[in-house]
Design an enzyme around this catalytic site. Structure first.
Site, mmCIF file in Angstrom:
data_model
loop_
_atom_site.group_PDB
_atom_site.id
_atom_site.type_symbol
_atom_site.label_atom_id
_atom_site.label_comp_id
_atom_site.label_asym_id
_atom_site.label_seq_id
_atom_site.Cartn_x
_atom_site.Cartn_y
_atom_site.Cartn_z
ATOM 1 N N LYS A 181 25.905 60.156 23.365
ATOM 2 C CA LYS A 181 27.222 59.541 23.171
ATOM 3 C C LYS A 181 28.076 60.390 22.232
ATOM 4 O O LYS A 181 29.249 60.677 22.525
ATOM 5 C CB LYS A 181 27.048 58.130 22.611
ATOM 6 C CG LYS A 181 28.331 57.331 22.505
ATOM 7 C CD LYS A 181 28.052 55.908 22.027
ATOM 8 C CE LYS A 181 27.197 55.156 23.005
ATOM 9 N NZ LYS A 181 26.981 53.743 22.607
ATOM 10 N N ARG A 221 28.074 52.462 16.551
ATOM 11 C CA ARG A 221 27.246 52.403 17.762
ATOM 12 C C ARG A 221 26.132 53.451 17.697
ATOM 13 O O ARG A 221 26.317 54.543 17.172
ATOM 14 C CB ARG A 221 28.087 52.660 19.015
ATOM 15 C CG ARG A 221 29.045 51.544 19.397
ATOM 16 C CD ARG A 221 29.711 51.869 20.732
ATOM 17 N NE ARG A 221 30.478 50.761 21.266
ATOM 18 C CZ ARG A 221 31.777 50.579 21.051
ATOM 19 N NH1 ARG A 221 32.451 51.432 20.299
ATOM 20 N NH2 ARG A 221 32.405 49.540 21.589
ATOM 21 N N GLY A 239 21.651 49.276 26.091
ATOM 22 C CA GLY A 239 21.304 47.952 25.585
ATOM 23 C C GLY A 239 20.064 47.891 24.728
ATOM 24 O O GLY A 239 19.665 46.817 24.269
ATOM 25 N N MET A 254 19.478 49.577 21.742
ATOM 26 C CA MET A 254 19.708 49.606 20.305
ATOM 27 C C MET A 254 21.012 48.876 19.999
ATOM 28 O O MET A 254 21.609 48.261 20.874
ATOM 29 C CB MET A 254 19.696 51.045 19.815
ATOM 30 C CG MET A 254 18.309 51.672 19.943
ATOM 31 S SD MET A 254 18.253 53.385 19.459
ATOM 32 C CE MET A 254 19.169 54.151 20.786
ATOM 33 N N ARG A 261 29.059 59.111 29.911
ATOM 34 C CA ARG A 261 27.686 59.617 30.034
ATOM 35 C C ARG A 261 27.375 59.756 31.514
ATOM 36 O O ARG A 261 28.048 59.144 32.354
ATOM 37 C CB ARG A 261 26.688 58.671 29.364
ATOM 38 C CG ARG A 261 26.681 57.275 29.941
ATOM 39 C CD ARG A 261 25.838 56.345 29.101
ATOM 40 N NE ARG A 261 25.956 54.959 29.532
ATOM 41 C CZ ARG A 261 25.612 53.914 28.792
ATOM 42 N NH1 ARG A 261 25.140 54.092 27.582
ATOM 43 N NH2 ARG A 261 25.747 52.690 29.255
ATOM 44 N N HIS A 276 -11.485 58.055 53.234
ATOM 45 C CA HIS A 276 -10.973 57.665 54.551
ATOM 46 C C HIS A 276 -9.688 56.847 54.422
ATOM 47 O O HIS A 276 -8.688 57.107 55.101
ATOM 48 C CB HIS A 276 -12.051 56.860 55.292
ATOM 49 C CG HIS A 276 -11.615 56.352 56.633
ATOM 50 N ND1 HIS A 276 -11.067 55.096 56.793
ATOM 51 C CD2 HIS A 276 -11.635 56.916 57.860
ATOM 52 C CE1 HIS A 276 -10.772 54.925 58.071
ATOM 53 N NE2 HIS A 276 -11.116 56.009 58.734
ATOM 54 N N SER A 300 -7.814 79.011 57.340
ATOM 55 C CA SER A 300 -7.141 77.840 56.785
ATOM 56 C C SER A 300 -8.080 77.231 55.754
ATOM 57 O O SER A 300 -9.197 76.845 56.086
ATOM 58 C CB SER A 300 -6.827 76.813 57.887
ATOM 59 O OG SER A 300 -6.257 75.651 57.313
ATOM 60 N N CYS A 347 -4.733 73.745 53.636
ATOM 61 C CA CYS A 347 -4.623 72.368 54.121
ATOM 62 C C CYS A 347 -5.118 71.383 53.060
ATOM 63 O O CYS A 347 -6.126 71.645 52.392
ATOM 64 C CB CYS A 347 -5.444 72.174 55.396
ATOM 65 S SG CYS A 347 -4.728 72.983 56.832
ATOM 66 N N TYR A 373 1.446 79.438 55.065
ATOM 67 C CA TYR A 373 1.886 78.033 55.088
ATOM 68 C C TYR A 373 0.906 77.160 54.319
ATOM 69 O O TYR A 373 -0.223 77.557 54.030
ATOM 70 C CB TYR A 373 2.006 77.524 56.532
ATOM 71 C CG TYR A 373 0.694 77.425 57.284
ATOM 72 C CD1 TYR A 373 -0.094 76.268 57.204
ATOM 73 C CD2 TYR A 373 0.228 78.480 58.074
ATOM 74 C CE1 TYR A 373 -1.299 76.170 57.894
ATOM 75 C CE2 TYR A 373 -0.978 78.393 58.762
ATOM 76 C CZ TYR A 373 -1.733 77.242 58.660
ATOM 77 O OH TYR A 373 -2.932 77.145 59.322
#
Length: 873
Positions: free
Chosen positions: A22, A92, A101, A103, A336, A454, A761, A828, A848
């Site tokens: 702030k 503030r 909200g 503090m 903000r 599974h 793989s 994989c 990949y």
């Protein structure tokens, strides 16, 4: 001397850590020349110093605050306690990260018995003056002195009831004078002293109260829920008061530059005429939509709209602004970055990119995984879930949220679904026979199993949320037991597969509106990623889902998963329980037609994209009858005797089936099975090429390899069958036969295996369990213990173990590429798609990764972020 206090004119937006969000934004808006009430900020460092010095402001801090007040007086022409031009300020809080909200705030500070009378006289509005004074007394008493706020509110309620009034703004000046008198008495009785009349004393006490509120219960809870450090502290912003309760040309409100729920452009917010800011958030009066301000105060509305557009461009983010209008003059009290839903976050970023507010690189960098995840899966209402405590927790195996009635068998789940119920399947652990129950369920919860069990694998593939490995859950004959709690059939449960929590009762779900432009994001991500992301999927539905979510192909289609359905399971049992080659060949004849149709469906759903089909890799224990009752059922269905089925099942039973007769070992012992699958794959490709015109190059994966000669022998058998078909059909189809590297020995002899394999793989699940010596199904308890002991930072089945598993992968890649420099290499498993794993994998020369469909967008996003900025561990 430490500088504890900064004037707004001295700070900037870059100083959020010191001035709080702030304070930094007030300083920035002051530099921009926006109508910001003058003020100063006491730093977060002062807060931490205060908390470490027995909650007392030092003399040095007090002196700097006094000097800042003097500067404020010079700029405004107002002074504390002055009867002609009294200075009033707001106090503030403002930490580095927004904590709405959490503090405390004090308004109208500086009022006392003399200045309130002066303001009443000077403004010729007694009602306004005493309304402000009663607000100070109430806030100061509540926030600074800890007096129960209800004691104050009850007096206003009683007064309105006495005079038959409904709203605070109907109370007159005399009413407020009465309230002021009563409030001062409440203060006197509660504190045993008078309300302080000295404004500097008021200010010091208010600063101390805001600093102290950093450690109040709600602030601590908020920080814990949002992963905010307790060591940051809060700044305090002291700002000249402007008054929205100065009549019908005054007002106050909160407005967003875009809709925080949907991300749509245009002002979104509320305001009140003749009110102070706390009235909007406290719910004392019903505010009006911000668009109505265009009718009531059109000039101020246009100015507000222009300011928000400029702030959004300046901060390059959606803004949440508090404003006050005093006698027709607009003031901006705060801005903000606005909090927003996940869907809105993605929509806003894409709009910013299209509007040229942010670059493509910034778009990639600023998308957060949690927002992407939430846009793809249902989630619980955050306002409700934050107040609920789970009765059961486990591994967050498959993301999303679901509500339904608990059932404990696949049959019961299927029947309940047929009755129109939403179902949660709760099991000790799942097996292939549960597939129909999983398919009809909203969520799956198991007592046992890990991230590669599974239940976890199947649920992820289907996009069903799942929580597994709930160690506190014990399954008994009539339901599940968790401590003193019992889950009975039909019990309503709410399951959070993203966090791994289960709750009793129904928790509202957020509406899931899949309008995020994923296609646009995918094309952007692909330009910055080092390698591709394929999918682990074998059903047409899952493959289509994967393609819609951006898969560049199928990296793993598991053929054993094709036999989970009940009628196919019976056929597979017929195959593995066969005693002779002739009997197996008879079963395989039927299975080949079934498999060919499966593979055609896969190729059609993949739309011609690269597709790797893995040959059978069944840990046989998943498919064998589990008990005598199942043996009798199977015997009857297969027209065999109970003793025959029981004998064969017992013979095939293994002490450690995950390391037993599976994968390539099946191909060595029963080459006819892999020959059948190889033929079916190529025949299916041939037919789809003719029917659809796709350019298909079948990729056939042989699993569980440990030796080059073993692989060569089975490859030769498969290739012979394929070549026979191609010769008879007079076709030319290019195909590849590769292997899944999932055993440490295969890594060490990868150079030999690469002589015969067209691609590698890596199977991360099996490779992890073998390198670490941890069963992937039974590991959660050990992993949790190692995590608590500080030995493991992450679960190695969720985040790739770089130093062990990763080291083996490096060896295999280096050896394989020595033999074949252009050897195609994929990774994989779910661990490969974890953001931490991707940091490591980006250092390897791979082609990949492959993961479940719903993890594809996050993986592609992470790879693109790595490509743009580089990811740090």
């Amino acid at each position: 001397m430490t500088k504890w206090v900064y004037l707004f004119s001295e700070g900037s937006k870059e100083q959020k850590g010191l001035l709080g969000g702030k304070g930094a934004n007030l300083a920035e808006m002051t530099k921009l020349g926006l109508p910001v009430p003058t003020g100063f900020t006491v730093t977060t460092e002062a807060c931490l110093d205060y908390l470490s010095h027995q909650n007392q402001l030092t003399d040095e801090m007090k002196e700097q605050v006094t000097q800042a007040v003097e500067t404020l007086s010079e700029k405004t022409g107002k002074r504390f306690g002055d009867l002609d031009q009294p200075l009033l300020v707001s106090v503030r809080s403002g930490s580095k990260f927004s904590m709405p909200g959490m503090m405390d705030t004090v308004l109208n500070l500086g009022l006392n018995d003399q200045t309130v009378a002066a303001i009443a006289k000077n403004s010729q509005d007694e009602r306004f003056a005493y309304d402000c004074y009663r607000r100070l007394l109430q806030m100061f008493g509540d926030v600074v002195m800890g007096i129960d706020n209800q004691k104050f509110e009850s007096r206003i309620t009683a007064l309105k009831k006495l005079h038959q009034l409904n709203y605070d703004n109907e109370l007159t000046a005399e009413h407020w004078k009465t309230i002021v008198s009563e409030y001062k008495e409440i203060y006197r009785q509660a504190i045993q002293r008078e309300f302080p009349q000295n404004p500097i004393e008021q200010l010091h006490l208010a600063i101390e109260a805001v600093f102290g509120s950093w450690n109040n219960a709600r602030a601590k809870t908020y920080r814990r829920l949002h992963d905010i450090s307790d060591d940051l502290g809060t700044a305090v912003n002291i700002q000249e008061m402007v008054f929205g309760n100065f009549g019908d040309s005054s007002g106050t409100g909160v407005v967003f530059s875009r809709n925080p729920s949907t991300g749509e452009p245009g002002l979104f917010g509320e305001y009140l005429i003749n009110a102070q800011g706390e009235d909007v958030v406290a719910g004392v009066r019903t505010p009006k939509p911000i668009q109505v301000l265009a009718e009531e105060l059109p000039e101020q509305f246009q100015q507000l709209q222009s300011i928000l557009e400029n702030l959004e461009k300046h901060y390059r983010d959606m803004q949440d602004v508090e404003f006050t209008i005093e006698n027709g003059k607009l003031f901006i009290l705060q801005t903000r970055n606005g909090k927003r839903t996940s869907k809105a976050a993605l929509t806003i970023l894409l709009d910013f990119f299209r509007e040229g507010i942010i670059t493509e690189e910034e778009l990639i960098e600023r998308i957060e995984a949690k927002d992407l995840e939430a846009s793809l899966h249902p989630s619980f209402d955050e306002t409700v879930i934050s107040n609920r405590v789970p009765f059961l927790s486990g591994l967050a195996a498959s993301p999303g949220a679901a509500v339904g009635a608990a059932y404990f068998t696949a049959e019961a789940a299927t029947e309940a679904k047929a009755r129109g119920e939403k179902v949660i399947l709760v099991r000790e652990e799942t097996s292939p026979e549960d597939i129909e129950g999983i398919a009809v369920s909203e969520a799956v919860v198991t007592a046992r199993g890990g991230m590669t069990s599974h239940a976890a694998v199947v649920a992820r593939g289907m996009g069903i949320c799942s929580v597994v490995g709930c160690e506190a859950l014990t399954m008994e004959e009539d339901g599940g037991v968790v401590g003193k709690e019992t889950i009975k059939e039909g019990t309503i449960l709410s399951v959070d597969g993203t966090l791994g929590n289960v709750y009793f009762g129904e928790i509202p779900l957020e509406e899931l509106t899949n309008t995020v432009a994923l296609d646009e994001l995918q094309s952007i991500w692909d330009q910055h990623a080092k390698f591709q992301v394929r999918a682990n999927a074998e059903t047409p539905k899952d493959i289509e889902t994967a393609m819609a979510l951006g898969a560049t192909g199928i990296g793993l289609a598991r053929t054993e998963h094709m036999f989970f359905e009940r009628t196919r399971l019976l056929q597979f049992r017929r195959l593995i329980l066969a005693d002779t080659l002739d009997e197996r060949l008879e079963v395989l004849k039927d299975l080949k037609d079934v498999q060919k149709q499966d593979f055609k469906s896969i190729y059609q759903a993949a739309g011609g994209k690269a597709t790797t089909i893995r040959l059978l890799d069944p840990p046989l224990h998943e498919f064998l009858p589990k008990n005598n009752d199942e043996c009798r059922e199977v015997a009857k269905a297969l027209n065999k005797s109970f003793n025959e089925v029981k004998r064969k099942s017992d013979n095939l039973a293994e002490v450690n089936p995950m390391l037993g007769f599976r994968g390539l070992r099946l191909g060595v012992a029963y080459p006819e099975i892999y020959r059948m699958q190889g033929e079916a794959i190529v025949e299916a490709a041939s037919e789809v090429i003719k029917e659809r015109g796709y350019e298909i190059q079948p990729e056939i994966m042989i699993p569980f390899t440990i030796d080059a000669q073993e692989f060569a022998k089975v490859r030769c058998s498969i290739e012979t069958a394929i070549q026979d078909f191609l010769a008879v059909s007079n076709q030319k189809i290019t195909y590849q036969i590769g292997t899944m590297i999932e055993i440490p020995r295969a890594c060490l002899v990868a150079d030999e295996i690469a002589k015969y394999a067209d691609f590698f793989s890596f199977g991360t699940n099996d490779l992890t369990q073998m390198v670490l010596g941890l069963s992937r199904d039974d590991s959660p308890r050990i992993i949790n213990q190692y995590g608590e002991a500080g030995i493991f930072e992450d679960d190695p089945f969720q985040v790739l173990d770089e130093h062990g598993v990763g080291a083996m992968m490096k060896i295999a890649i280096e050896k394989g590429r020595q033999t074949k420099p252009n050897l195609k290499i994929g990774i994989c498993g779910e661990a490969a798609a974890h953001p931490k794993s991707l940091v490591f994998l980006n250092t390897l020369p791979i082609n990949y990764i492959s993961c479940s469909p719903f993890r594809i967008p996050q993986a592609k996003m992470t790879l693109a972020q790595y490509g743009v900025t580089g990811l740090k561990k």
